[in-house]
Design a protein around this motif. Structure first.
Motif, PDB file in Angstrom:
ATOM      1  N   GLY A   1      -7.775  33.743 -16.449  1.00 51.42           N
ATOM      2  CA  GLY A   1      -6.352  33.438 -16.496  1.00 51.42           C
ATOM      3  C   GLY A   1      -5.727  33.165 -15.147  1.00 51.42           C
ATOM      4  N   SER A   2      -6.443  33.429 -14.051  1.00 47.22           N
ATOM      5  CA  SER A   2      -5.894  33.219 -12.712  1.00 47.22           C
ATOM      6  C   SER A   2      -7.045  32.947 -11.758  1.00 47.22           C
ATOM      7  CB  SER A   2      -5.104  34.447 -12.256  1.00 47.22           C
ATOM      8  OG  SER A   2      -5.962  35.548 -12.060  1.00 47.22           O
ATOM      9  N   PRO A   3      -6.764  32.385 -10.580  1.00 47.74           N
ATOM     10  CA  PRO A   3      -7.844  32.139  -9.608  1.00 47.74           C
ATOM     11  C   PRO A   3      -8.605  33.393  -9.208  1.00 47.74           C
ATOM     12  CG  PRO A   3      -5.865  30.928  -9.002  1.00 47.74           C
ATOM     13  CD  PRO A   3      -5.471  31.824 -10.132  1.00 47.74           C
ATOM     14  N   ASP A   4      -7.958  34.545  -9.248  1.00 45.98           N
ATOM     15  CA  ASP A   4      -8.646  35.785  -8.876  1.00 45.98           C
ATOM     16  C   ASP A   4      -9.748  36.147  -9.868  1.00 45.98           C
ATOM     17  OD1 ASP A   4      -6.958  36.014  -6.726  1.00 45.98           O
ATOM     18  OD2 ASP A   4      -5.528  37.298  -7.777  1.00 45.98           O
ATOM     19  N   ASP A   5      -9.661  35.630 -11.105  1.00 41.64           N
ATOM     20  CA  ASP A   5     -10.656  35.966 -12.123  1.00 41.64           C
ATOM     21  C   ASP A   5     -11.933  35.157 -11.980  1.00 41.64           C
ATOM     22  OD1 ASP A   5      -8.763  37.658 -13.166  1.00 41.64           O
ATOM     23  OD2 ASP A   5      -8.067  36.246 -14.693  1.00 41.64           O
ATOM     24  N   LEU A   6     -11.900  34.041 -11.239  1.00 42.50           N
ATOM     25  CA  LEU A   6     -13.059  33.154 -11.189  1.00 42.50           C
ATOM     26  C   LEU A   6     -14.250  33.809 -10.497  1.00 42.50           C
ATOM     27  CD1 LEU A   6     -11.264  29.804 -10.317  1.00 42.50           C
ATOM     28  CD2 LEU A   6     -11.978  30.631 -12.559  1.00 42.50           C
ATOM     29  N   ALA A   7     -13.999  34.457  -9.351  1.00 40.46           N
ATOM     30  CA  ALA A   7     -15.101  35.102  -8.638  1.00 40.46           C
ATOM     31  C   ALA A   7     -15.721  36.217  -9.472  1.00 40.46           C
ATOM     32  CB  ALA A   7     -14.613  35.652  -7.293  1.00 40.46           C
ATOM     33  N   ARG A   8     -14.882  37.003 -10.136  1.00 44.91           N
ATOM     34  CA  ARG A   8     -15.401  38.080 -10.995  1.00 44.91           C
ATOM     35  C   ARG A   8     -16.198  37.513 -12.163  1.00 44.91           C
ATOM     36  NH1 ARG A   8     -13.550  43.198 -10.940  1.00 44.91           N
ATOM     37  NH2 ARG A   8     -13.059  42.622  -8.817  1.00 44.91           N
ATOM     38  N   HIS A   9     -15.741  36.388 -12.725  1.00 47.94           N
ATOM     39  CA  HIS A   9     -16.467  35.734 -13.817  1.00 47.94           C
ATOM     40  C   HIS A   9     -17.850  35.288 -13.351  1.00 47.94           C
ATOM     41  CE1 HIS A   9     -17.811  32.047 -15.906  1.00 47.94           C
ATOM     42  NE2 HIS A   9     -17.382  32.659 -16.995  1.00 47.94           N
ATOM     43  N   ASP A  10     -17.940  34.704 -12.159  1.00 50.17           N
ATOM     44  CA  ASP A  10     -19.224  34.220 -11.673  1.00 50.17           C
ATOM     45  C   ASP A  10     -20.198  35.367 -11.444  1.00 50.17           C
ATOM     46  OD1 ASP A  10     -18.045  31.777 -11.770  1.00 50.17           O
ATOM     47  OD2 ASP A  10     -17.776  31.553  -9.597  1.00 50.17           O
ATOM     48  N   GLN A  11     -19.689  36.497 -10.950  1.00 51.84           N
ATOM     49  CA  GLN A  11     -20.569  37.645 -10.714  1.00 51.84           C
ATOM     50  C   GLN A  11     -21.119  38.195 -12.027  1.00 51.84           C
ATOM     51  OE1 GLN A  11     -18.233  40.427  -8.491  1.00 51.84           O
ATOM     52  NE2 GLN A  11     -18.080  39.124  -6.670  1.00 51.84           N
ATOM     53  N   VAL A  12     -20.240  38.369 -13.005  1.00 50.67           N
ATOM     54  CA  VAL A  12     -20.689  38.909 -14.294  1.00 50.67           C
ATOM     55  C   VAL A  12     -21.598  37.904 -15.003  1.00 50.67           C
ATOM     56  CG1 VAL A  12     -19.915  39.791 -16.521  1.00 50.67           C
ATOM     57  CG2 VAL A  12     -18.611  40.319 -14.457  1.00 50.67           C
ATOM     58  N   PHE A  13     -21.293  36.614 -14.872  1.00 55.46           N
ATOM     59  CA  PHE A  13     -22.117  35.586 -15.509  1.00 55.46           C
ATOM     60  C   PHE A  13     -23.538  35.626 -14.967  1.00 55.46           C
ATOM     61  CE2 PHE A  13     -23.898  31.383 -15.955  1.00 55.46           C
ATOM     62  CZ  PHE A  13     -23.557  31.012 -17.243  1.00 55.46           C
ATOM     63  N   ALA A  14     -23.658  35.734 -13.633  1.00 52.42           N
ATOM     64  CA  ALA A  14     -24.985  35.779 -13.027  1.00 52.42           C
ATOM     65  C   ALA A  14     -25.753  37.025 -13.439  1.00 52.42           C
ATOM     66  CB  ALA A  14     -24.855  35.716 -11.505  1.00 52.42           C
ATOM     67  N   ALA A  15     -25.039  38.129 -13.639  1.00 55.73           N
ATOM     68  CA  ALA A  15     -25.712  39.371 -14.040  1.00 55.73           C
ATOM     69  C   ALA A  15     -26.064  39.386 -15.519  1.00 55.73           C
ATOM     70  CB  ALA A  15     -24.820  40.571 -13.712  1.00 55.73           C
ATOM     71  N   TRP A  16     -25.285  38.657 -16.329  1.00 56.22           N
ATOM     72  CA  TRP A  16     -25.465  38.746 -17.783  1.00 56.22           C
ATOM     73  C   TRP A  16     -26.401  37.667 -18.329  1.00 56.22           C
ATOM     74  CZ3 TRP A  16     -23.955  42.451 -21.114  1.00 56.22           C
ATOM     75  CH2 TRP A  16     -24.000  42.159 -22.481  1.00 56.22           C
ATOM     76  N   TYR A  17     -26.394  36.471 -17.721  1.00 54.90           N
ATOM     77  CA  TYR A  17     -27.152  35.352 -18.247  1.00 54.90           C
ATOM     78  C   TYR A  17     -28.519  35.242 -17.562  1.00 54.90           C
ATOM     79  CZ  TYR A  17     -23.436  33.429 -21.100  1.00 54.90           C
ATOM     80  OH  TYR A  17     -22.497  33.245 -22.067  1.00 54.90           O
ATOM     81  N   ASP A  18     -29.512  34.864 -18.363  1.00 56.02           N
ATOM     82  CA  ASP A  18     -30.869  34.692 -17.863  1.00 56.02           C
ATOM     83  C   ASP A  18     -31.071  33.232 -17.481  1.00 56.02           C
ATOM     84  OD1 ASP A  18     -33.513  34.660 -17.288  1.00 56.02           O
ATOM     85  OD2 ASP A  18     -34.164  35.697 -19.110  1.00 56.02           O
TER      86      ASP A  18
END
Length: 374
Positions: free
Chosen positions: A58-75
């Motif tokens: 919902g905001s630019p601050d969420d993008l970095a957190r999304h990328d970190q969780v995405f890298a940890a969650w996706y194979d």
């Protein structure tokens, strides 16, 4: 993909992990994410990545957190989410910890130590002064506001209702006797009914309160949503150089959207402080006509009054006469060495029923208890 988990379950698991990381993922955003992934194809890892950024952030601050969780969650080997087996002995409350992202990449055998460390960090964050938090800590704190709940105070009404004891309900007892042709029967009892008492929040958004304004509006949003669930009413105003009614903006279920909506209607962010004049406007236009009458009124301010402190004292006395209870919340109240020497605080304190601290999540929780018992 593992055969024991469907795509939707794994994708929803990613949204839960993202929410635990501090990104405000609502049900609508999660539903939009599933629709977007279904449209682009779950086997395309790059498309799933962009679908998450487009629907869950919902905001630019969420993008970095999304990328970190995405890298940890996706194979990255097959472009699909990893299946994270859930241990039977893993405490369910671990998913509710706001700083669960700190445990990413740790050994699964150390779950108990991770949960203990996360719980300790969360408890420390509850007692931290919100004005001293960095951006990451503010995001984690925003997720913790969901734990606050308000049980609205109640007041007695003029109407009565049936009860198993109390005062004798003579009219109903007589009617029941007439239906039995005068034969004696059981006595009917009644008591006065109750209904939630209105809560009014006056939030100072002047320059001296700018470090606390975001947290106070999040608190107001949480109290508004919690009270509506219980059938109560919370009215919120911002005060500074002007009085602004922001209740409608805070009725959005999504906290981030509500804060943005409130920010768009408040014209005097980080301005001066004229509590006496704005309080007089509130009482003339809203309070005297019934909004503050019999209500619990909470004033969030540090008391730095640039106007006439005598006028503030007069208006506080006027407010106390019509309100059920007046609570003043000062963010500096809980700090070591604080003395209530500001002109506004000195003028207002004689007309307040409670003088509380309001600088951390723990003090906000204490405030909800005071309001509920009013």
């Amino acid at each position: 993909m593992t055969p024991d988990r469907g795509p939707d379950e794994i994708l929803l698991g990613f949204t839960r992990a993202l929410r635990a990381a501090g990104v405000p993922v609502t049900q609508d955003r999660a539903r939009a994410y599933l629709v977007a992934v279904a449209a682009v194809g779950v086997d395309d890892r790059q498309a799933v990545y962009w679908a998450g950024r487009a629907t869950l952030c919902g905001s630019p601050d969420d993008l970095a957190r999304h990328d970190q969780v995405f890298a940890a969650w996706y194979d990255p080997r097959d472009g699909l989410p990893r299946a994270h087996p859930r241990e039977a002995s893993r405490p369910a409350s671990a998913h509710l910890l706001p700083d669960a992202e700190d445990a990413a990449g740790t050994d699964p055998d150390g779950d108990e130590d991770v949960v203990r460390a996360a719980a300790s960090a969360a408890d420390l964050l509850r007692h931290r002064d919100v004005a001293t938090l960095d951006a990451a800590e503010r995001r984690r704190l925003a997720a913790m506001f969901g734990r606050l709940s308000l049980h609205p105070p109640v007041r007695r009404t003029a109407r009565h209702r049936r009860w198993h004891r109390g005062e004798l309900d003579a009219p109903r007892t007589l009617r029941d006797s007439l239906r039995r042709l005068g034969e004696p029967g059981e006595l009917a009892w009644r008591r006065r009914g109750t209904r939630p008492r209105r809560v009014v929040l006056l939030v100072d958004v002047s320059g001296s309160m700018s470090a606390y304004a975001d947290a106070l509006l999040r608190l107001a949003h949480r109290l508004t949503q919690s009270a509506r669930t219980a059938g109560g009413t919370v009215e919120t105003f911002t005060v500074g150089t002007r009085l602004t009614h922001v209740t409608r903006a805070l009725r959005w279920p999504d906290a981030e959207r509500a804060i943005v909506a409130a920010g768009e209607v408040v014209p005097d962010w980080s301005g001066g402080t004229r509590l006496g004049e704005t309080l007089r406007v509130f009482l003339d236009r809203w309070g005297q006509r019934g909004l503050a009458r019999g209500a619990v009124v909470v004033v969030f301010s540090d008391g730095w009054e640039r106007g006439d402190a005598g006028l503030l004292g007069e208006q506080m006395a006027r407010l106390q006469r019509i309100a059920h209870r007046v609570v003043w919340v000062n963010p500096h109240r809980g700090k070591a060495g604080y003395e209530p020497l500001q002109g506004g605080v000195v003028a207002a304190l004689p007309h307040c029923d409670d003088f509380l601290a309001g600088h951390s999540l723990a003090t906000f929780a204490d405030l909800t208890g005071v309001i509920g018992r009013a």
